[in-house]
Design a protein around this motif. Structure first.
Motif, PDB file in Angstrom:
ATOM      1  N   TRP A 131      39.575  84.114  68.737  1.00 56.98           N
ATOM      2  CA  TRP A 131      39.808  82.959  69.735  1.00 56.98           C
ATOM      3  C   TRP A 131      40.752  83.238  70.858  1.00 56.98           C
ATOM      4  O   TRP A 131      41.908  83.789  70.393  1.00 56.98           O
ATOM      5  CB  TRP A 131      40.137  81.846  68.904  1.00 56.98           C
ATOM      6  N   ARG A 132      40.236  82.682  72.087  1.00 57.62           N
ATOM      7  CA  ARG A 132      41.339  83.322  73.228  1.00 57.62           C
ATOM      8  C   ARG A 132      41.759  81.858  74.053  1.00 57.62           C
ATOM      9  O   ARG A 132      43.074  81.999  74.714  1.00 57.62           O
ATOM     10  CB  ARG A 132      40.351  84.038  74.302  1.00 57.62           C
ATOM     11  N   LYS A 133      40.995  80.719  74.161  1.00 57.21           N
ATOM     12  CA  LYS A 133      41.148  79.781  74.911  1.00 57.21           C
ATOM     13  C   LYS A 133      42.265  79.065  74.230  1.00 57.21           C
ATOM     14  O   LYS A 133      42.780  79.296  73.105  1.00 57.21           O
ATOM     15  CB  LYS A 133      40.082  78.988  75.282  1.00 57.21           C
ATOM     16  N   VAL A 215      53.083  88.342  79.405  1.00 55.80           N
ATOM     17  CA  VAL A 215      52.668  89.516  78.211  1.00 55.80           C
ATOM     18  C   VAL A 215      51.199  89.175  77.724  1.00 55.80           C
ATOM     19  O   VAL A 215      50.992  88.357  76.941  1.00 55.80           O
ATOM     20  CB  VAL A 215      53.787  89.372  77.123  1.00 55.80           C
ATOM     21  N   HIS A 216      50.506  90.229  77.886  1.00 58.83           N
ATOM     22  CA  HIS A 216      48.991  90.114  77.253  1.00 58.83           C
ATOM     23  C   HIS A 216      48.576  91.478  76.671  1.00 58.83           C
ATOM     24  O   HIS A 216      49.351  92.294  76.795  1.00 58.83           O
ATOM     25  CB  HIS A 216      48.132  89.880  78.697  1.00 58.83           C
ATOM     26  N   SER A 217      47.496  91.296  75.953  1.00 61.91           N
ATOM     27  CA  SER A 217      46.930  92.616  75.382  1.00 61.91           C
ATOM     28  C   SER A 217      45.312  92.646  75.854  1.00 61.91           C
ATOM     29  O   SER A 217      44.754  91.494  76.051  1.00 61.91           O
ATOM     30  CB  SER A 217      46.913  92.889  73.999  1.00 61.91           C
ATOM     31  N   TYR A 218      44.614  93.904  75.884  1.00 62.09           N
ATOM     32  CA  TYR A 218      45.199  95.028  75.721  1.00 62.09           C
ATOM     33  C   TYR A 218      44.418  96.099  76.905  1.00 62.09           C
ATOM     34  O   TYR A 218      43.524  95.691  77.371  1.00 62.09           O
ATOM     35  CB  TYR A 218      44.842  95.574  74.318  1.00 62.09           C
TER      36      TYR A 218
HETATM   37 ZN   LIG Z   1      45.464  88.051  77.797  1.00 67.92          ZN
END
Ligand SMILES: [Zn+2]
Length: 364
Positions: A131-133, A215-218
């Motif tokens: 899940w992203r949202k 800050v995110h990935s990847y």
């Molecule tokens: Zn992201």
């Protein structure tokens, strides 16, 4: 130690404020999430006779990118401990002296907001790991399709939000106006979501912010402005506010449109991105690449472009250079590069924290 759950991230933030009075201050974000959670951030810095410039760092925006919260919690804890004890900091081969730590927190305020999207993280950690949202159901239109829940918070900021008008029909910006797009649904309007409004509020509260890192990935990148098109420094009128260029944005390498950035800003942004990558590389030799967001893929509504756009749309606002860390890669971390095995994530935390310290030293 496994990844922190959402209660543990919050308690880490509040505990640091309690443990370091006078150095760390708890900030309560004004808007609860859809599921009613109140978020917190930390303001870190040594007392100073004059107001200091500020670096703002946020994480935990995309639910599945678990390690971003740990990156920021450890970054804050490491600096606070080293400052109070008068020691340096060592991350593998990247070493910072006690003088550098003292200098950093005397010259800068750091605003650290490790968990922007608590509802999403909980859902990712307990129900659906990819899940992203966020978890706002308001736009699902009664659909039983679980993908129709939520908004991609990093497409919900006010920057070229009307992408269908702004971009060339042949461009492929990674954004969607379809609520049932499970990945990149931008929401009904810019700042429709409490989580992005909290970030905007935090910026408004800290007008001396000069640098912003999400800050995110990847991908193992350090992205800087812009994300909608190639950069150019020769035609100030060719810019995101100019509707003359609607329908032309987002194609690489063409002459129809490139986004304006003054040469000095681009040089500074690149140098800071390079400083971050040098800090990362020094730890154990992992190569991160400095590049513009557009070179990852074209986007609209992202945090890094929004923060830099603010001083153009409102000249009373200070200039904020925007950055996005993309930690981790897809090769070594199967089955899921968004949350690699904790033993590897621990090493990534050291990489990225060394990069962030180097970045902050480079702005002072
Ligand atoms: Zn992201």
């Amino acid at each position: 130690m496994p990844y922190l759950n959402i209660t543990e991230v919050e308690s880490a933030v509040t505990s640091l404020a309690t443990a370091y009075p006078g150095l760390a201050e708890l900030i309560t974000l004004p808007e609860p999430s859809f599921e009613g959670r109140t978020a917190h951030a930390l303001r870190i810095g040594a007392p100073a006779p004059i107001p200091k410039k500020c670096v703002m760092l946020i994480g935990g925006v995309h639910a599945r990118e678990w390690g971003s919260c740990e990156v920021l919690v450890h970054f804050a804890a490491d600096l606070l401990e080293a400052y109070r004890n008068g020691t340096g900091l060592g991350y593998g081969g990247s070493v910072f002296t006690a003088d550098q730590v003292q200098h950093l927190l005397r010259r800068l305020d750091l605003v650290v907001y490790p968990l922007v999207n608590p509802d999403g993280r909980l859902y990712s950690q307990t129900v659906k790991s990819m899940w992203r949202k966020n978890r706002n159901p308001a736009n699902a239109g009664g659909s039983p399709n679980p993908a129709c829940i939520g908004v991609d918070l990093n497409r919900n900021y006010d920057f070229l939000f009307d992408f269908a008008t702004a971009f060339d029909p042949h461009a492929d910006p990674q954004v969607s106006a379809d609520p049932c797009d499970e990945m990149v649904y931008c929401g009904p309007t810019a700042f429709s979501e409490p989580e992005t409004r909290n970030v905007r509020w935090l910026l408004d509260q800290h007008p001396r912010t000069g640098w912003f890192v999400d800050v995110h990935s990847y991908a193992q990148d350090m992205l800087y402005n812009w994300g909608d098109d190639d950069n150019q420094s020769v035609d100030p009128d060719m810019n995101f506010r100019n509707h003359q260029f609607d329908g032309k944005r987002g194609l690489p390498g063409d002459l129809a449109y490139s986004e304006y950035i003054p040469k000095g800003d681009e040089d500074t942004a690149r140098l800071l991105a390079e400083a971050f990558c040098q800090g990362v590389y020094g730890v154990r030799g992992v190569p991160y690449k400095p590049m513009t967001g557009f070179h990852l893929y074209p986007t609209s509504g992202t945090s890094d472009d929004y923060v830099y756009a603010r001083h153009y749309t409102d000249p009373d606002r200070g200039k904020v250079l925007g950055f996005t860390v993309e930690w981790g890669n897809d090769a070594a971390h199967s089955p899921n590069p968004f949350h690699p095995p904790w033993a590897e994530m621990e090493r990534i935390v050291l990489d990225v924290d060394a990069g962030l310290v180097q970045f902050c030293l480079a702005v002072t």
